[in-house]
Design a protein around this motif. Structure first.
Motif, PDB file in Angstrom:
ATOM      1  N   SER A 166       0.821  -1.218   0.000  1.00 12.47           N
ATOM      2  CA  SER A 166       0.000   0.000   0.000  1.00 12.47           C
ATOM      3  C   SER A 166       0.848   1.258   0.000  1.00 12.47           C
ATOM      4  O   SER A 166       0.350   2.344  -0.320  1.00 12.47           O
ATOM      5  CB  SER A 166      -0.941   0.000   1.217  1.00 12.47           C
ATOM      6  OG  SER A 166      -0.228   0.216   2.433  1.00 12.47           O
ATOM      7  N   ASP A 170       1.921   2.260  -7.534  1.00 10.55           N
ATOM      8  CA  ASP A 170       1.091   1.229  -8.162  1.00 10.55           C
ATOM      9  C   ASP A 170       1.843   0.476  -9.247  1.00 10.55           C
ATOM     10  O   ASP A 170       1.699  -0.747  -9.375  1.00 10.55           O
ATOM     11  CB  ASP A 170      -0.169   1.863  -8.756  1.00 10.55           C
ATOM     12  CG  ASP A 170      -1.189   2.234  -7.686  1.00 10.55           C
ATOM     13  OD1 ASP A 170      -0.937   1.935  -6.503  1.00 10.55           O
ATOM     14  OD2 ASP A 170      -2.228   2.818  -8.039  1.00 10.55           O
ATOM     15  N   ARG A 174       2.294  -3.616  -9.451  1.00  6.86           N
ATOM     16  CA  ARG A 174       1.890  -4.421 -10.611  1.00  6.86           C
ATOM     17  C   ARG A 174       3.070  -5.218 -11.166  1.00  6.86           C
ATOM     18  O   ARG A 174       2.932  -6.391 -11.535  1.00  6.86           O
ATOM     19  CB  ARG A 174       1.303  -3.525 -11.698  1.00  6.86           C
ATOM     20  CG  ARG A 174      -0.071  -2.956 -11.345  1.00  6.86           C
ATOM     21  CD  ARG A 174      -0.619  -2.064 -12.455  1.00  6.86           C
ATOM     22  NE  ARG A 174      -1.936  -1.555 -12.133  1.00  6.86           N
ATOM     23  CZ  ARG A 174      -3.076  -2.192 -12.363  1.00  6.86           C
ATOM     24  NH1 ARG A 174      -3.038  -3.392 -12.961  1.00  6.86           N
ATOM     25  NH2 ARG A 174      -4.236  -1.676 -12.033  1.00  6.86           N
ATOM     26  N   ASP A 194      -6.042  -6.449 -10.798  1.00  4.45           N
ATOM     27  CA  ASP A 194      -6.980  -5.339 -10.637  1.00  4.45           C
ATOM     28  C   ASP A 194      -7.725  -5.437  -9.310  1.00  4.45           C
ATOM     29  O   ASP A 194      -7.937  -4.430  -8.620  1.00  4.45           O
ATOM     30  CB  ASP A 194      -7.982  -5.310 -11.799  1.00  4.45           C
ATOM     31  CG  ASP A 194      -7.338  -4.841 -13.101  1.00  4.45           C
ATOM     32  OD1 ASP A 194      -6.265  -4.191 -13.030  1.00  4.45           O
ATOM     33  OD2 ASP A 194      -7.888  -5.130 -14.173  1.00  4.45           O
ATOM     34  N   MET A 197      -5.386  -4.336  -6.583  1.00  4.74           N
ATOM     35  CA  MET A 197      -5.233  -2.891  -6.529  1.00  4.74           C
ATOM     36  C   MET A 197      -6.446  -2.250  -5.849  1.00  4.74           C
ATOM     37  O   MET A 197      -6.307  -1.272  -5.108  1.00  4.74           O
ATOM     38  CB  MET A 197      -5.035  -2.312  -7.929  1.00  4.74           C
ATOM     39  CG  MET A 197      -3.809  -2.852  -8.673  1.00  4.74           C
ATOM     40  SD  MET A 197      -2.263  -2.844  -7.737  1.00  4.74           S
ATOM     41  CE  MET A 197      -2.002  -1.083  -7.536  1.00  4.74           C
TER      42      MET A 197
END
Length: 278
Positions: A166, A170, A174, A194, A197
């Motif tokens: 976190s 991002d 990934r 996804d 995320m």
């Protein structure tokens, strides 16, 4: 007939400069790498490709190749949104004194959490593309979490992994998930990038992460990231799901967040680093 010199004599002759000649053992490529790393170390927000080229006196194409190679070895990471470069996670292993100080500071808090909730508490850090357990204070119950110090767990199915992820960009998350895959460990394991995320968005909103039987069907764990430590680290409480209910999680989360805040309120001092084992 001239005297023949042996190979060792020839090598020494080549290495020894002529009288009055200044020795220079520097390697230009290494100097440029050092310049890049020094530039990144002194930057808070990151540096651009143009800035790297100016600092190293390299054309953009050559500067990019240096950065690409460093990124491949995880010493540099690039933010896909801004295009800026920062120091990467490859330097975590070089911060062993910072990590040792953090472990020593965390130990009393882990013990306090264990005593209050009677469950196993953990300190974890991102090591490459997995979470490694830096310290564990075990529950006194006969049935308890079975991890040991030095064990490695996946990023996608653990509360420690979610809490640490976190706090990462991002794009970096990934990349890590694509590299390792998202193996299913139970019916609850998140196996879609996804969906993961989306889960991280929830973690960022709440401040803590939950592993609800995702890494092991009969386990439950909550974790909070350690902000401001300059290390991708988190603390957690883990237990059998039958004993550590979702209501218990809500109660424990507040205390866990308070402990995480206490651990990161005061920065590590130079004296603490000097006293830490090398």
């Amino acid at each position: 007939m001239p005297r023949r010199r042996n190979q060792g004599q020839d090598e020494n002759a080549e290495e020894t400069p002529a009288t009055g000649e200044e020795r220079d053992y520097t390697v230009r490529a290494v100097e440029r790498v050092c310049s890049i790393l020094n530039l990144l170390q002194n930057s808070i927000d990151g540096v651009s490709l143009i800035e790297v080229g100016q600092a190293t006196e390299l054309p953009k194409s050559s500067a990019f190749r240096y950065l690409w190679t460093l990124e491949a070895h995880r010493y540099v990471e690039r933010d896909e949104h801004t295009g800026l470069y920062r120091l990467g996670l490859g330097f975590v292993g070089m911060q062993s004194r910072h990590l040792e100080v953090l472990r020593e500071r965390a130990r009393p808090w882990l013990e306090e959490l264990r005593d209050e909730f009677e469950e196993t508490t953990n300190l974890g850090i991102l090591d490459g593309d997995h979470v490694i357990y830096v310290d564990i204070v075990e529950s006194r119950h006969k049935v308890r979490s079975a991890s040991s110090r030095g064990d490695r767990d996946p990023l996608h199915s653990t509360a420690l992994g979610k809490a640490i992820a976190s706090q990462l960009p991002d794009a970096r998350v990934r990349d890590l998930l694509q590299r390792t895959g998202m193996e299913r460990h139970s019916d609850n394991t998140i196996t879609s990038i996804d969906a993961y995320m989306d889960e991280l968005a929830k973690v960022r909103r709440l401040g803590y992460a939950l592993d609800n039987g995702e890494n092991a069907p009969d386990g439950r764990c909550i974790a909070a990231p350690l902000l401001g430590t300059h290390l991708p680290a988190a603390v957690s409480i883990s237990a059998p799901a039958a004993r550590f209910t979702l209501k218990d999680v809500e109660k424990a989360a507040k205390k866990l967040l308070d402990v995480a805040d206490q651990l990161t309120t005061n920065p590590v001092t130079d004296q603490q680093l000097d006293e830490a084992p090398a």
